[in-house]
Write a protein that holds these residues in place. Structure first.
Motif, PDB file in Angstrom:
ATOM      1  N   GLU A 129      -1.403  -4.305   8.525  1.00 25.86           N
ATOM      2  CA  GLU A 129      -1.661  -4.094   7.011  1.00 25.86           C
ATOM      3  C   GLU A 129      -1.804  -5.500   6.456  1.00 25.86           C
ATOM      4  O   GLU A 129      -2.770  -5.804   5.613  1.00 25.86           O
ATOM      5  N   ARG A 130      -1.039  -6.398   6.813  1.00 31.59           N
ATOM      6  CA  ARG A 130      -1.429  -8.019   6.288  1.00 31.59           C
ATOM      7  C   ARG A 130      -2.718  -8.334   6.702  1.00 31.59           C
ATOM      8  O   ARG A 130      -3.460  -8.928   5.867  1.00 31.59           O
ATOM      9  N   LEU A 131      -3.088  -8.221   8.279  1.00 33.28           N
ATOM     10  CA  LEU A 131      -4.575  -8.473   8.347  1.00 33.28           C
ATOM     11  C   LEU A 131      -5.547  -7.849   7.548  1.00 33.28           C
ATOM     12  O   LEU A 131      -6.661  -8.504   7.195  1.00 33.28           O
ATOM     13  N   ARG A 132      -5.370  -6.784   7.295  1.00 33.48           N
ATOM     14  CA  ARG A 132      -6.470  -5.779   6.368  1.00 33.48           C
ATOM     15  C   ARG A 132      -6.314  -6.440   5.091  1.00 33.48           C
ATOM     16  O   ARG A 132      -7.389  -6.693   4.394  1.00 33.48           O
ATOM     17  N   GLU A 133      -5.158  -6.950   4.431  1.00 34.09           N
ATOM     18  CA  GLU A 133      -5.282  -7.356   2.920  1.00 34.09           C
ATOM     19  C   GLU A 133      -5.794  -8.851   3.100  1.00 34.09           C
ATOM     20  O   GLU A 133      -6.517  -9.164   2.245  1.00 34.09           O
ATOM     21  N   ARG A 134      -5.554  -9.483   4.087  1.00 33.19           N
ATOM     22  CA  ARG A 134      -6.271 -10.976   4.170  1.00 33.19           C
ATOM     23  C   ARG A 134      -7.939 -10.780   4.434  1.00 33.19           C
ATOM     24  O   ARG A 134      -8.446 -11.476   3.740  1.00 33.19           O
ATOM     25  N   ALA A 135      -8.354  -9.596   4.998  1.00 35.32           N
ATOM     26  CA  ALA A 135      -9.601  -9.558   5.192  1.00 35.32           C
ATOM     27  C   ALA A 135     -10.217  -9.091   3.847  1.00 35.32           C
ATOM     28  O   ALA A 135     -11.319  -9.672   3.500  1.00 35.32           O
ATOM     29  N   ALA A 136      -9.549  -8.183   2.917  1.00 32.89           N
ATOM     30  CA  ALA A 136     -10.024  -7.880   1.618  1.00 32.89           C
ATOM     31  C   ALA A 136      -9.965  -9.321   0.949  1.00 32.89           C
ATOM     32  O   ALA A 136     -11.105  -9.246   0.007  1.00 32.89           O
TER      33      ALA A 136
END
Length: 262
Positions: A129-136
């Motif tokens: 989830e942190r990786l997804r937020e970083r990508a966004a």
């Protein structure tokens, strides 16, 4: 932002073959496979990456798919995905990755193949989830989406949106994680069928149902109008019924003894 990932044991040979295949041409042609520096890899370099994955016997597949409303170019998808992966794997000593941008759909998206020690590739839900937020954040999705919405306001009435739904993208990328050969064909066909039966493009069956409903409504209106225009019958005044005529009572017979005066 849709970011999906899959962690498996084994080498990344099949995964690398999958991400470098150009499915839009249904042929043996390939798309560019790049490394963490954004440099296109030769076939020999790709093979060395696969050999490295055989040594570690662990692989991770990641799919980075930004919001299509942001209208990202393949070049932007490449650069942004590379930045996201370098932040995620840059401090992991044994982890290496390669990636390719797929353009066989309306929305360019990136496939990443990573290999390394198991402890470095493992990720729990919170890390994903942190990786997804970083990508966004790297893709600046919020700003791009707002800009796209503002730009399309004036033309929305003339040009219906052709943006694929989030549900269709989710389904496509789930199938891609399983390395399905041509998942985009089924997804796009399902989308076309759903558009045929959508309210904006009703099917012939929906049109018949609508016509029948209109006919029933017209009949109901005519019936109500007929009820309101029928003249009422004049009320009749109740007249008292005539009493039946009485027959005259017969005269009483006289006592003959008294009459004759005996």
């Amino acid at each position: 932002m849709i970011l999906k990932t899959d962690f498996r044991e084994g080498s990344a040979g099949n995964l690398v073959d999958y991400i470098q295949r150009d499915r839009s041409r249904d042929a043996e042609s390939t798309v560019d496979v790049q490394n963490s520096a954004g440099r296109e890899l030769s076939e020999a370099e790709v093979n060395r990456f696969v050999e490295k994955s055989r040594e570690f016997q662990f692989q991770r597949h990641l799919i980075v798919s930004p919001d299509p409303q942001g209208q990202y170019t393949p070049e932007e998808v490449s650069a942004n995905t590379r930045e996201v992966m370098n932040r995620a794997f840059g401090q992991r000593a044994t982890t290496q990755y390669v990636y390719a941008v797929h353009r066989d759909t309306e929305f360019p998206h990136a496939h990443v193949a990573a290999t390394g020690r198991e402890s470095e590739l493992e990720m729990d839900r919170a890390e994903i989830e942190r990786l997804r937020e970083r990508a966004a954040t790297v893709y600046s999705e919020a700003e791009r989406a707002r800009g796209a919405t503002q730009a399309s306001t004036d033309t929305a009435a003339q040009t219906p949106s052709q943006t694929v739904s989030d549900e269709a993208r989710e389904e496509l990328h789930e199938r891609e994680l399983s390395l399905e050969e041509h998942p985009e064909k089924d997804v796009l066909q399902d989308r076309a069928r759903s558009q045929e039966t959508s309210p904006s493009t009703p099917s012939s069956e929906n049109k018949r149902d609508k016509s029948r409903a209109q006919e029933r409504q017209s009949e109901s209106v005519l019936s109500r109008e007929a009820d309101t225009t029928t003249p009422e019958e004049p009320s009749r005044e109740l007249q008292p019924e005539p009493e039946p005529e009485r027959e005259p009572e017969p005269e009483p017979e006289r006592d003959m003894d008294r009459t004759m005066g005996g």
